[in-house]
Design a protein around this motif. Sequence first.
Motif, PDB file in Angstrom:
ATOM      1  N   THR A  18      50.487  -2.414 -34.890  1.00  0.00           N
ATOM      2  CA  THR A  18      51.063  -3.693 -35.321  1.00  0.00           C
ATOM      3  C   THR A  18      52.453  -3.529 -35.900  1.00  0.00           C
ATOM      4  N   ASP A  19      52.821  -2.316 -36.358  1.00  0.00           N
ATOM      5  CA  ASP A  19      54.189  -2.077 -36.815  1.00  0.00           C
ATOM      6  C   ASP A  19      55.165  -2.119 -35.640  1.00  0.00           C
ATOM      7  N   GLN A  20      54.693  -1.705 -34.468  1.00  0.00           N
ATOM      8  CA  GLN A  20      55.527  -1.800 -33.274  1.00  0.00           C
ATOM      9  C   GLN A  20      55.530  -3.225 -32.719  1.00  0.00           C
ATOM     10  N   PRO A  23      57.699  -5.431 -36.244  1.00  0.00           N
ATOM     11  CA  PRO A  23      58.321  -4.550 -37.230  1.00  0.00           C
ATOM     12  C   PRO A  23      58.486  -5.214 -38.594  1.00  0.00           C
ATOM     13  N   LYS A  24      58.526  -4.383 -39.628  1.00  0.00           N
ATOM     14  CA  LYS A  24      58.492  -4.861 -41.012  1.00  0.00           C
ATOM     15  C   LYS A  24      59.651  -5.771 -41.368  1.00  0.00           C
ATOM     16  N   GLY A  77      46.767   0.170 -36.639  1.00  0.00           N
ATOM     17  CA  GLY A  77      47.756   0.190 -37.710  1.00  0.00           C
ATOM     18  C   GLY A  77      47.442  -0.800 -38.805  1.00  0.00           C
ATOM     19  N   SER A  78      48.467  -1.448 -39.325  1.00  0.00           N
ATOM     20  CA  SER A  78      48.300  -2.340 -40.471  1.00  0.00           C
ATOM     21  C   SER A  78      47.597  -3.630 -40.067  1.00  0.00           C
ATOM     22  N   ARG A  80      48.637  -6.704 -40.515  1.00  0.00           N
ATOM     23  CA  ARG A  80      49.541  -7.856 -40.503  1.00  0.00           C
ATOM     24  C   ARG A  80      49.181  -8.850 -39.400  1.00  0.00           C
TER      25      ARG A  80
END
Length: 203
Positions: A18-20, A23-24, A77-78, A80
Amino acid sequence: MHKLEGIAAPLLIDNLDTDQIMPKQFLRIITKEGLDQGVLYDLRFEPDGTPKPGFVLNRAAYRGANILIGGANFGCGSSREHAVWGMQQLGIEAVIASSFAEIFFGNALANRLLLITLAPDQVDALAAETVAAPGSHVTIDLVDMSVRSAGGLAFPFTLGQRHKQMITEGLDMVGATLRQLADIEAFEQRHHAEAPWTRVLHA
């Protein structure tokens, strides 16, 4: 919605997290608006913001794709939820993969992003067809529970009854819960009758 048809784009990246996906730097918002700009940003764009011509979603044949064919463990991943919201804003209505990260799976179905799990060889076959015939369509039928390609591939899939109802009737998690409002209110009445001290009094 009982049937979804559209251009399928192959994105066979295992463990796409999910970071990809989101992105943050795109999380600094107070609304959901504009998240489509951040979806897969580092894969879609050069550092100066120009589109990468070789990335699948930037290629003319796949523009307007509403179905992704993904790799294993898609959405790890995260937790989000922005990843789901952004994909939907970009026009993605379904993802087909051999497996999904658990939290992403819950976030997606709670927001009516359809996730279809197929065997790895079936995913590879679908992806191969979309590579050989860019822009070809895939149909997801929620009546006979099948995925069919323009080239004649056909694979069955399963989906939980609650999630199937949410997709076909256009319900998010709140809407699905409100379908049980009468049962919820009846439970509250029984509970408050048995334990009146738990009732919250409003001024």
